[in-house]
Structures are given as C-alpha cells and as structure tokens.
Write an enzyme that holds these catalytic residues in place. Structure first.
Site, PDB file in Angstrom:
ATOM      1  N   ASP A 194      11.385  -6.801   7.484  1.00 13.49           N
ATOM      2  CA  ASP A 194      10.935  -5.878   6.435  1.00 13.49           C
ATOM      3  C   ASP A 194      10.651  -4.487   6.998  1.00 13.49           C
ATOM      4  O   ASP A 194      10.348  -3.563   6.236  1.00 13.49           O
ATOM      5  CB  ASP A 194       9.693  -6.426   5.721  1.00 13.49           C
ATOM      6  CG  ASP A 194       8.552  -6.744   6.668  1.00 13.49           C
ATOM      7  OD1 ASP A 194       8.738  -7.617   7.522  1.00 13.49           O
ATOM      8  OD2 ASP A 194       7.486  -6.117   6.561  1.00 13.49           O
TER       9      ASP A 194
ATOM     10  N   ASP B  40       8.008   2.727   9.894  1.00  8.72           N
ATOM     11  CA  ASP B  40       6.749   1.996  10.076  1.00  8.72           C
ATOM     12  C   ASP B  40       6.242   2.096  11.509  1.00  8.72           C
ATOM     13  O   ASP B  40       6.547   1.271  12.362  1.00  8.72           O
ATOM     14  CB  ASP B  40       6.886   0.535   9.633  1.00  8.72           C
ATOM     15  CG  ASP B  40       7.008   0.420   8.124  1.00  8.72           C
ATOM     16  OD1 ASP B  40       6.440   1.278   7.428  1.00  8.72           O
ATOM     17  OD2 ASP B  40       7.650  -0.514   7.634  1.00  8.72           O
TER      18      ASP B  40
ATOM     19  N   ARG C 251       5.595  10.045   3.056  1.00  6.85           N
ATOM     20  CA  ARG C 251       6.747   9.733   3.909  1.00  6.85           C
ATOM     21  C   ARG C 251       8.041  10.077   3.178  1.00  6.85           C
ATOM     22  O   ARG C 251       8.195   9.814   1.991  1.00  6.85           O
ATOM     23  CB  ARG C 251       6.736   8.249   4.279  1.00  6.85           C
ATOM     24  CG  ARG C 251       7.905   7.826   5.133  1.00  6.85           C
ATOM     25  CD  ARG C 251       7.652   6.504   5.819  1.00  6.85           C
ATOM     26  NE  ARG C 251       7.616   5.354   4.923  1.00  6.85           N
ATOM     27  CZ  ARG C 251       7.256   4.130   5.308  1.00  6.85           C
ATOM     28  NH1 ARG C 251       6.889   3.908   6.568  1.00  6.85           N
ATOM     29  NH2 ARG C 251       7.239   3.132   4.457  1.00  6.85           N
TER      30      ARG C 251
ATOM     31  N   ARG D 176       0.833  -1.209   0.000  1.00  4.87           N
ATOM     32  CA  ARG D 176       0.000   0.000   0.000  1.00  4.87           C
ATOM     33  C   ARG D 176       0.862   1.252   0.000  1.00  4.87           C
ATOM     34  O   ARG D 176       0.449   2.305   0.466  1.00  4.87           O
ATOM     35  CB  ARG D 176      -0.938  -0.003   1.211  1.00  4.87           C
ATOM     36  CG  ARG D 176      -0.245  -0.085   2.555  1.00  4.87           C
ATOM     37  CD  ARG D 176      -1.222   0.062   3.698  1.00  4.87           C
ATOM     38  NE  ARG D 176      -0.535   0.057   4.973  1.00  4.87           N
ATOM     39  CZ  ARG D 176      -0.966   0.709   6.045  1.00  4.87           C
ATOM     40  NH1 ARG D 176      -2.051   1.441   5.971  1.00  4.87           N
ATOM     41  NH2 ARG D 176      -0.312   0.628   7.184  1.00  4.87           N
TER      42      ARG D 176
END
Length: 507
Positions: free
Chosen positions: A263, A273, A187, A104
């Site tokens: 990840d 994240d 981001r 996404r």
C-alpha cells in the site's frame, strides 16, 4: 476565489487565482473511494509553503498562500474540490490486509500542471475517514515536517517523489505516546494509485472494477500500453521498470524507505510515505532504522528484492486481465516479474558506475569486482556512505585527495590497494580528471537529509515552536550537489551521541 470544475484540457494558467480542479478519480465508480470532508481545526497557522511547486502546478502562489492556512488545514475547501478517501488493500510486512484505505488522508482534487500533467493534491492529517480503523485521522507536527523535508530532499536529488506543497499547524493537540502539537501536510503526487489499490479489487473478485482501475492507470501514467497487444501485461512491465529504476536510485543515495508495504508502492513510480524512512550514515546493507521493522525485512540491502516481491503482488492482482487462460496469464506474469530483477541490475550498474566515475562502455567483470571491493572496503571500515563517495569525486580529480577518502575508514591504510586499482582503471577513461570529477559530483550529493539534523529540526519545532532549523535544513537540501563550505556541518555524519538509530511512522 470563485471557481468551478474545469475540463482536463484547461490548465491552471488559464485561470490564475483559482484551483481549476479536474477530479478524474472522483468520476470512477463508488467502490473506489468514499466522499468525506476534512474535519475543521482550532487555529490553523501556515508553517511552510512551497512557492516553486505552486508555480510548477500552474497556480497563483500569491493568492494561494493567502488562503493556505484555511485550505490546507481543511477548514475551508477551495472551489472545485471533491474531497474523498481512497480505498485500497495491502500487504503489511508480508501479511495481507484486505481493507486499508486513506485513514488520515483526503484527496481534495486534481489539477493539470503547466506541463499538462495531472497531479493530485491531498491533505494528510485532515481528520478521520471511514478507513481510519478507530484512529483519529490526525497527524503530529513532527511527522508532517519530516515528510516535508524528506520529500523535497528526494526531489532535489532528482529521485521521483511525491512533493510537499504546504504544512499547516492545527492549533490543537494529537495524542500518541504523549501529547503532541498537530499539523496537516499537503502532498502532491502524480497519483495515489498503489499496488494495494489493485489488490483491493482482486481480493473481492471484482474483475469489472479491476479493469476500470487498470484502464484508468494506463490512461493516466502509461498511455503507450493502451495500444499494446496485451495492455495489462504492458502495464505490469511498465510499473516493474519504474520500480526497478526507483529503487536503484534509492540505493545510490543510501536511502532506506523503511516500510515498503504494497500500500506504500505507487503505480507511478514515485517515492511515497516518508514515515520511518532515513538516509544511511555508515555503509551496511543490513541497516534498518524503522522502529517497527523488527526482522529487517526492509533493510537497505533488501529493498531490490522487496521491490520484486511487490511487483509479484501486482502481477497476481492483474492475472484475470492479462489472459483469460489462467496458466497462460501466470506464465506471462512470471516472465514480467523475472524481468524486474534484470532491469534493476541494469539500473544499479548505471548508478554505481556513475558514482565511481566508470563509463558504461568500459564495463566488464573486473569493473564489477572493483565495485564489490569498494563496498566491502566501506563496510569493513565503517565508512560514511555519502561522504565516502563525495570524497571520491575529489580523488578522481587529484590523487592528493586520496588521504581524505582513506581517513573515513577505521584503518586508512586499507584504502591504498583499492585506490591504486581504481586509478589504474580510470586511466582507460576518455574524460579528463576535471570532467570526470564534475560528472561524479552531479550524482554524489554533498548533502542528504542527515537523520540527526532532521530530528534536531523536528524537536525544535515540536518542543519550542522554533522553525528556524526546519527552514535552514530545507534551504541546504534544495541544492544537494553544490559545494557549500559555509554549511559543512550539514554534510558531516553524526558525532558520538548524535546518531539516530530508530525512526517512527508517526501514526
């Protein structure tokens, strides 16, 4: 705004009013990514725009803000963008998944900032990609605002982190456990290369692209490794050192990432994240907030060991490049992984010594025992982590402030033996009490992104389209080390009934 892809030698300042992309990742082989356009949204509306970051990137904030709703929703791409979804693999809660990728998120390009550093610009929640695994590729408003708040809070705490450039409401719903308003987050990162990116090629036995990736990472993040006798071992060492330093700084402010999968670990050493992450209220190394971390794998106190575990996974991926003789490669990699913990202990000692006002020069075993005793005092007394260290700053300057520290404990009288031992130890320091307290206040924040304050802001935005609490919280967190008596409510731990016990990843 017309523009073209420009060379890496040209900065954004050379063409104000354009986004002078230089998309190096898009020039890598096709196996690294899939070209994909963002999916347009119904009614984009700019919620937040980070003007100071735009200036840091060397961009024209006035012009950028005028286009932000369209560009940062994905409805219209800025000139020079080459949108792509990156491929990677990863260990998720210890289980290897050979095919993950940006499900996404879409990297729209790279710019060279005003300091000459390459920075990624990525849209999160911009629609499905080939890696979405039947997901919708969208993001809900709450998680978008959460990442905006947390990433900028970490930056203000001087902890390496991805950054928030913009948040845009999409004007259309997303469907999770319930229907929620949608949004897109922009981001900025030094790169989005992860341990899982290396694992993607290693799992396929694709040594050629593994080498291409390693050379790209060295050129982008660790150019000094290129001249090393063993450049790929030097890359591993450098990544391990940055991760050790990063996690020590997380612990210093009570930060719990919550989902330290491979990840979610960047090669650059940035925090990335911010799904189920949280700042710890009461001190306890076993603290877990993430609703999906049922076994406490990523608890506060486990983060240093998980960092080493993740470095070991990177080492495994790099083995074919470290040395052609497998046994030799394994020995060299194991030594590098072992050095990680030594580096972490060094960085943690620096962090905790600074927080307690002890100079590195005065370090000895009695200092370590003093620190262990302090942490046990906080644990046994269920003391608020952030507030305890901030009040120690006052006590370092004036013994009359001891009582304010002690009252954080369930049994205030338990603080006296430790405070006496600490003050005797401070007597060996050369700094004056005022100098020592000022130094401690520079590393012990008054304000963190308190979970209950974050959730309060997110609920107001998602349920009532009220962003006033979101903006007010961001303003306070932009100056975390400054005393601001008028905002004392933001420094206080949650009251009964306000405590947040679980956080969610938003997917």
């Amino acid at each position: 705004m017309d523009g073209t892809i420009m060379s890496g030698a040209t900065t954004a300042q050379d063409r104000p009013g354009t986004l002078p992309f230089d998309n190096s990742y898009a020039r890598l082989p096709d196996a690294f990514f899939t070209a994909v356009d963002p999916t347009p949204v119904a009614a984009p509306r700019l919620i937040a725009f980070n003007r100071s970051l735009a200036e840091e990137l060397g961009l024209d904030p006035e012009r950028l803000e005028r286009h932000a709703a369209d560009w940062f929703s994905g409805n219209r791409l800025p000139p020079g963008a080459l949108p792509l979804a990156m491929a990677y693999a990863g260990h998720q809660f210890g289980q290897f998944v050979p095919q993950l990728g940006d499900g996404r998120a879409i990297l729209i390009g790279e710019v060279i900032d005003r300091d000459g550093q390459r920075r990624d610009i990525q849209l999160k929640g911009a629609g499905p990609t080939p890696y979405s695994r039947r997901g919708d590729g969208r993001a809900a408003l709450g998680p978008v605002l959460r990442e905006y708040i947390l990433s900028e809070a970490m930056h203000a705490l001087r902890i390496p982190s991805t950054r928030a450039l913009a948040a845009v409401a999409t004007g259309q719903p997303v469907y999770r456990e319930r229907t929620l308003p949608g949004a897109v987050f922009t981001r900025v990162a030094s790169s989005h290369i992860r341990v899982g990116t290396f694992q993607f090629f290693a799992a396929r036995g694709d040594r050629e692209n593994l080498r291409v990736l390693a050379d790209h990472a060295i050129a982008r993040h660790y150019p000094e490794a290129a001249g090393h006798e063993r450049p790929y071992l030097a890359l591993l060492d450098a990544v391990a050192a940055r991760q050790a330093a990063l996690i020590a700084r997380w612990l210093g402010v009570g930060f719990i990432h919550g989902v330290m999968n491979t990840d979610n670990m960047t090669i650059s050493g940035e925090t990335i994240d911010f799904g189920p992450c949280a700042f710890m209220d009461r001190y306890d190394p076993r603290t877990v907030y993430s609703s999906i971390d049922h076994g406490g794998r990523y608890a506060y106190g486990n983060q240093p060991m998980i960092g080493q575990w993740n470095v070991a996974r990177l080492a495994e991926a790099l083995l074919p490049l470290i040395d052609p003789v497998e046994d030799k490669a394994v020995d060299l990699a194991n030594a590098s992984v072992a050095r990680y913990m030594d580096l972490f202990q060094l960085r943690w000692k620096e962090t905790i010594h600074a927080k307690t006002g002890l100079s590195e020069a005065g370090e000895d075993e009695s200092d370590q025992q003093l620190i262990r005793d302090l942490l046990m005092l906080l644990l046994d007394g269920s003391a608020d982590f952030t507030l305890a260290f901030r009040r120690l700053c006052d006590a370092a300057e004036d013994p009359a402030a001891d009582a304010a520290f002690a009252e954080l404990l369930q049994q205030p009288e338990a603080a006296r033996p430790w405070l006496d031992a600490w003050r005797a130890r401070l007597g060996r320091e050369r700094a004056t009490p005022a100098e020592r307290a000022a130094a401690m206040r520079r590393v012990n924040p008054a304000f963190i992104a308190r979970n209950h304050k974050v959730e309060e802001a997110l609920r107001a935005a998602a349920d009532h389209d009220d962003f006033s609490l979101f903006h007010a919280l961001n303003d306070v967190l932009a100056r975390p080390y400054d005393d601001a008596p008028g905002f004392s409510a933001y420094a206080e731990p949650p009251k009964p009934g306000e405590e947040i016990t679980a956080t969610f990843c938003g997917t």
